[in-house]
Design an enzyme around this catalytic site. Structure first.
Site, PDB file in Angstrom:
ATOM      1  N   ARG A   1      77.183-102.446  46.811  1.00 29.04           N
ATOM      2  CA  ARG A   1      77.856-103.101  45.682  1.00 29.04           C
ATOM      3  C   ARG A   1      77.080-104.313  45.196  1.00 29.04           C
ATOM      4  O   ARG A   1      77.187-104.701  44.042  1.00 29.04           O
ATOM      5  CB  ARG A   1      79.254-103.532  46.103  1.00 29.04           C
ATOM      6  CG  ARG A   1      80.216-102.370  46.197  1.00 29.04           C
ATOM      7  CD  ARG A   1      81.654-102.826  46.047  1.00 29.04           C
ATOM      8  NE  ARG A   1      82.482-101.732  45.542  1.00 29.04           N
ATOM      9  CZ  ARG A   1      82.676-101.462  44.274  1.00 29.04           C
ATOM     10  NH1 ARG A   1      82.105-102.198  43.340  1.00 29.04           N
ATOM     11  NH2 ARG A   1      83.435-100.451  43.893  1.00 29.04           N
TER      12      ARG A   1
ATOM     13  N   LYS B   1      83.925 -94.384  61.646  1.00 24.42           N
ATOM     14  CA  LYS B   1      85.317 -94.727  61.885  1.00 24.42           C
ATOM     15  C   LYS B   1      85.718 -95.922  61.019  1.00 24.42           C
ATOM     16  O   LYS B   1      84.817 -96.637  60.584  1.00 24.42           O
ATOM     17  CB  LYS B   1      85.545 -95.028  63.365  1.00 24.42           C
ATOM     18  CG  LYS B   1      84.842 -96.287  63.851  1.00 24.42           C
ATOM     19  CD  LYS B   1      85.237 -96.607  65.247  1.00 24.42           C
ATOM     20  CE  LYS B   1      86.575 -97.298  65.264  1.00 24.42           C
ATOM     21  NZ  LYS B   1      86.520 -98.653  65.865  1.00 24.42           N
TER      22      LYS B   1
ATOM     23  N   HIS C   1      80.337 -93.885  68.302  1.00 20.84           N
ATOM     24  CA  HIS C   1      79.055 -94.360  68.835  1.00 20.84           C
ATOM     25  C   HIS C   1      79.022 -94.407  70.365  1.00 20.84           C
ATOM     26  O   HIS C   1      77.960 -94.397  70.962  1.00 20.84           O
ATOM     27  CB  HIS C   1      78.643 -95.707  68.210  1.00 20.84           C
ATOM     28  CG  HIS C   1      79.348 -96.894  68.783  1.00 20.84           C
ATOM     29  ND1 HIS C   1      80.593 -97.287  68.372  1.00 20.84           N
ATOM     30  CD2 HIS C   1      78.982 -97.787  69.736  1.00 20.84           C
ATOM     31  CE1 HIS C   1      80.954 -98.366  69.049  1.00 20.84           C
ATOM     32  NE2 HIS C   1      79.992 -98.698  69.882  1.00 20.84           N
TER      33      HIS C   1
ATOM     34  N   LYS D   1      75.817 -93.397  73.666  1.00 20.46           N
ATOM     35  CA  LYS D   1      75.297 -94.298  74.715  1.00 20.46           C
ATOM     36  C   LYS D   1      74.703 -93.464  75.852  1.00 20.46           C
ATOM     37  O   LYS D   1      75.297 -92.474  76.281  1.00 20.46           O
ATOM     38  CB  LYS D   1      76.423 -95.196  75.260  1.00 20.46           C
ATOM     39  CG  LYS D   1      76.905 -96.251  74.256  1.00 20.46           C
ATOM     40  CD  LYS D   1      77.992 -97.119  74.879  1.00 20.46           C
ATOM     41  CE  LYS D   1      78.700 -97.975  73.839  1.00 20.46           C
ATOM     42  NZ  LYS D   1      78.016 -99.197  73.482  1.00 20.46           N
TER      43      LYS D   1
ATOM     44  N   GLU E   1      86.220-106.678  76.478  1.00 22.19           N
ATOM     45  CA  GLU E   1      85.289-107.395  75.604  1.00 22.19           C
ATOM     46  C   GLU E   1      85.595-108.883  75.680  1.00 22.19           C
ATOM     47  O   GLU E   1      86.765-109.279  75.640  1.00 22.19           O
ATOM     48  CB  GLU E   1      85.456-106.943  74.165  1.00 22.19           C
ATOM     49  CG  GLU E   1      85.114-105.486  73.960  1.00 22.19           C
ATOM     50  CD  GLU E   1      85.185-105.098  72.496  1.00 22.19           C
ATOM     51  OE1 GLU E   1      84.149-105.156  71.832  1.00 22.19           O
ATOM     52  OE2 GLU E   1      86.277-104.767  72.013  1.00 22.19           O
TER      53      GLU E   1
ATOM     54  N   ASP F   1      91.791 -98.934  67.467  1.00 24.99           N
ATOM     55  CA  ASP F   1      90.389 -99.354  67.393  1.00 24.99           C
ATOM     56  C   ASP F   1      89.550 -98.789  68.540  1.00 24.99           C
ATOM     57  O   ASP F   1      88.400 -98.428  68.344  1.00 24.99           O
ATOM     58  CB  ASP F   1      90.337-100.897  67.408  1.00 24.99           C
ATOM     59  CG  ASP F   1      88.929-101.431  67.192  1.00 24.99           C
ATOM     60  OD1 ASP F   1      88.240-100.942  66.273  1.00 24.99           O
ATOM     61  OD2 ASP F   1      88.512-102.348  67.921  1.00 24.99           O
TER      62      ASP F   1
ATOM     63  N   HIS G   1      86.832 -94.034  71.209  1.00 28.96           N
ATOM     64  CA  HIS G   1      85.872 -94.208  72.304  1.00 28.96           C
ATOM     65  C   HIS G   1      86.460 -93.864  73.676  1.00 28.96           C
ATOM     66  O   HIS G   1      85.870 -93.125  74.452  1.00 28.96           O
ATOM     67  CB  HIS G   1      85.371 -95.660  72.357  1.00 28.96           C
ATOM     68  CG  HIS G   1      84.922 -96.198  71.026  1.00 28.96           C
ATOM     69  ND1 HIS G   1      84.226 -95.446  70.122  1.00 28.96           N
ATOM     70  CD2 HIS G   1      85.069 -97.416  70.446  1.00 28.96           C
ATOM     71  CE1 HIS G   1      83.951 -96.183  69.056  1.00 28.96           C
ATOM     72  NE2 HIS G   1      84.467 -97.376  69.221  1.00 28.96           N
TER      73      HIS G   1
ATOM     74  N   LYS H   1      90.409-107.466  73.849  1.00 31.22           N
ATOM     75  CA  LYS H   1      89.476-108.485  73.366  1.00 31.22           C
ATOM     76  C   LYS H   1      89.813-109.794  74.077  1.00 31.22           C
ATOM     77  O   LYS H   1      90.879-109.921  74.673  1.00 31.22           O
ATOM     78  CB  LYS H   1      89.613-108.650  71.857  1.00 31.22           C
ATOM     79  CG  LYS H   1      89.278-107.365  71.096  1.00 31.22           C
ATOM     80  CD  LYS H   1      88.530-107.634  69.823  1.00 31.22           C
ATOM     81  CE  LYS H   1      88.152-106.372  69.095  1.00 31.22           C
ATOM     82  NZ  LYS H   1      86.880-105.797  69.488  1.00 31.22           N
TER      83      LYS H   1
HETATM   84  C1  BG6 Z   1      83.954-100.603  67.659  1.00 31.80           C
HETATM   85  C2  BG6 Z   1      85.232-101.395  67.523  1.00 31.80           C
HETATM   86  O1  BG6 Z   1      84.184 -99.263  67.351  1.00 31.80           O
HETATM   87  O2  BG6 Z   1      83.485-100.708  68.992  1.00 31.80           O
HETATM   88  C3  BG6 Z   1      85.014-102.843  67.920  1.00 31.80           C
HETATM   89  O3  BG6 Z   1      85.684-101.340  66.180  1.00 31.80           O
HETATM   90  C4  BG6 Z   1      84.400-102.923  69.296  1.00 31.80           C
HETATM   91  O4  BG6 Z   1      86.224-103.564  67.877  1.00 31.80           O
HETATM   92  C5  BG6 Z   1      83.179-102.024  69.399  1.00 31.80           C
HETATM   93  O5  BG6 Z   1      84.037-104.275  69.525  1.00 31.80           O
HETATM   94  C6  BG6 Z   1      82.683-101.957  70.823  1.00 31.80           C
HETATM   95  O6  BG6 Z   1      81.457-101.304  70.853  1.00 31.80           O
HETATM   96  P1  BG6 Z   1      80.391-101.658  71.968  1.00 31.80           P
HETATM   97  O7  BG6 Z   1      79.299-100.651  71.756  1.00 31.80           O
HETATM   98  O8  BG6 Z   1      79.954-103.065  71.727  1.00 31.80           O
HETATM   99  O9  BG6 Z   1      81.093-101.504  73.264  1.00 31.80           O
END
Ligand code: BG6
Length: 510
Positions: A59, A168, A198, A202, A236, A255, A260, A360
């Site tokens: 954008r 996502k 993602h 890993k 986290e 989330d 994941h 978190k």
């Molecule tokens: C993302 C989430 O998909 O994954 C985030 O939206 C999260 O909130 C992140 O922090 C964690 O990914 P990683 O690879 O840092 O563990």
């Protein structure tokens, strides 16, 4: 021909054909932090095709050169490998930018012209990958715009491929996920759609299958007869940061768990696939999702805990509570922490609880899967009921300090028959010279080579949302008005301890 590791497997020879990567959302954070560094690292590792190009759509109005400067800064800051000036020169001349909104049809006519120019300049054959790093509300105009401008080749076209990568969040409940799947499905064939999770990219996550199915010793004991329970922790230390507008609508269940963590669970719990064919592997992962015992209605009261972080200290630094974060409603009930007790209802896992927690603002960043084996009989070395022996424990460290450890019981040196738990520890950093590729490197390469094993199939996305939506409904109907809190920098609320302690077990110290 370079050899790339397949999902799970290894030894597959796959060479990516020349292609153009078109990134929607090119002026955003994901492009700068992850996507451009990932493409650049593939180049350094000799995994990119000889001919390739990147076209960013965003954008913000900027020139190709301005976009290249952003790319360079992103690579300097976030790349796994340092910037090599010669390679950079080759890379940057293949990177382009165009400005435009997806609601505007002229964006797609301009895109067509630019793509064709780029393809001619770099002798590209027309293979195109469209990466939708944009909010899901804009998927519809993006897909329709591509379609109407004739930018997508038919799935049966043998000369060219078109593939789309979907980031996502794929929805916020079952209905919205179905809508997104329907929108992309109207324009692309399922075989052209790559839904990213993602975590599946890993290295340590891919190693779960190798651990289970490339070793003789684990599979025979990988079941309810030998395993007491499994703990899955993704903690986290980060707080909300600048993501309030997204996170307020999401929360930890949507989330982290819907995608994941359920995928980690699938890899731990799935049956052995009969081959490494992408759909065979995805089928066995899917069976786990189908086997999850639903958590419905009042079940949420004893199978789930949701909580929110309050003011506290992480690594010596003070953080405000979630409700005081910028962009968060002062009465927000969005959860930043979830703990669950989950059962996979099949013969292998009958009665084995999977305890899951994620949050978190916790004391540290750590993702691990701990498989705890059953206690041995209370005889011989375990005869003293006041001093029970620690059970065997296999810990898979997903990140950081990637590796795994097996706790076994050993004789303590000395004349008495005293035992002591010891750990056999494997660290990636010690065992392998090269650092592991980033998840996005692996996933982008897989899209280029057409390997969908590490991507989410439509049915899997909908199955995990079906399960998660039951919990969301349960919380709406039976959730407490009062949301438990935990001070930032701690391991979650006391309610989460109760969830596991009522079963006579304890959360591991990660
Ligand atoms: C993302 C989430 O998909 O994954 C985030 O939206 C999260 O909130 C992140 O922090 C964690 O990914 P990683 O690879 O840092 O563990």
């Amino acid at each position: 021909m370079p050899t790339t590791a397949t999902p799970s497997g290894i030894h597959a020879t796959a060479q990516a054909a020349p292609c153009t990567l078109v990134i929607f959302g090119a002026s955003g954070d994901l492009t700068r932090r992850k996507l451009l560094p990932a493409v650049y690292n593939l180049l350094l590792d000799g995994l990119l095709p000889e001919n390739y190009a990147v076209l960013g759509l965003g954008r913000k109005s900027m020139s190709d050169d301005a976009f290249r400067t952003i790319a360079r800064e992103g690579i300097e800051k976030f790349s796994r490998q340092t910037l090599d000036e010669d390679k950079w020169q080759d890379f940057q001349r293949r990177v382009f930018y165009m400005n435009g909104g997806v609601d505007d049809t002229s964006t797609f006519t301009t895109m067509k012209t630019r793509l064709e120019e780029i393809e001619t300049t770099f002798n590209l054959t027309g293979h195109r990958i469209f990466y939708l790093a944009i909010p899901p509300t804009t998927f519809k105009p993006a897909c329709e715009g591509l379609d109407q401008a004739g930018l997508i080749y038919d799935v049966h076209d043998r000369m060219h491929y078109s593939r789309v990568i979907v980031e996502k969040p794929i929805g916020r409940d079952l209905e919205s996920a179905k809508d997104i799947n329907a929108i992309t499905g109207r324009v692309f064939d399922e075989s052209q759609i790559y839904r990213i999770d993602h975590y599946l990219g890993k290295e340590t996550v891919q190693n779960i299958m190798v651990l289970r199915f490339a070793n003789a010793i684990f599979e025979p004991i990988w079941n309810h007869r030998y395993i007491d329970h499994v703990q899955l922790t993704v903690s986290e230390a980060e707080t909300l940061g600048t993501r309030a507008s997204y996170y307020e609508e999401a929360g930890a269940l949507r989330d982290m768990i819907q995608n994941h963590i359920l995928q980690l669970l699938c890899l731990i719990a799935m049956e052995p696939p009969y081959s490494l064919d992408p759909d065979v592997v995805r089928n066995v992962r899917m069976d786990v999702l189908r086997g999850l015992r639903p958590i419905r209605g009042k079940d949420v009261e004893h199978m789930t805990v949701r909580a929110q972080y309050a003011h506290g200290t992480i690594h010596g630094k003070e953080f405000p509570g979630y409700r005081r974060e910028d962009g968060v409603r002062p009465d927000s009930t969005t959860e930043t922490y979830v703990a669950l007790k989950v059962f996979v209802e099949n013969w292998r896992w009958a009665g084995v609880p999977f305890y899951i927690r994620t949050g978190k603002a916790m004391p540290k960043r750590a993702s691990e899967i701990a498989v705890q084996f059953k206690d041995i009989p209370q005889i011989l070395f375990n005869a003293n009921p006041n001093l029970p022996q620690a059970p065997n424990l296999l810990t898979l460290r997903i990140q950081p300090e990637e590796g795994m450890a097996l706790r076994i019981i050993s004789k303590q040196p000395g004349s008495k028959a005293k035992t002591h738990p010891v750990e056999m520890d494997f660290k990636y950093g010690d065992a392998f010279d090269a650092p592991s590729p980033e998840a996005y490197e692996r996933l982008l390469l897989d899209v280029m080579t057409g390997d969908a094993s590490l991507f989410m199939r439509r049915d899997a996305v909908e199955a995990s949302w079906t399960w998660v939506t039951d919990i969301l409904k349960g919380w709406e109907e039976h959730g407490t008005k009062w949301l438990p809190e935990y001070p930032a920098g701690t391991w979650g609320p006391i309610e989460a301890d109760k969830l596991i302690e009522t079963d006579g077990r304890k959360w591991r110290l990660v």
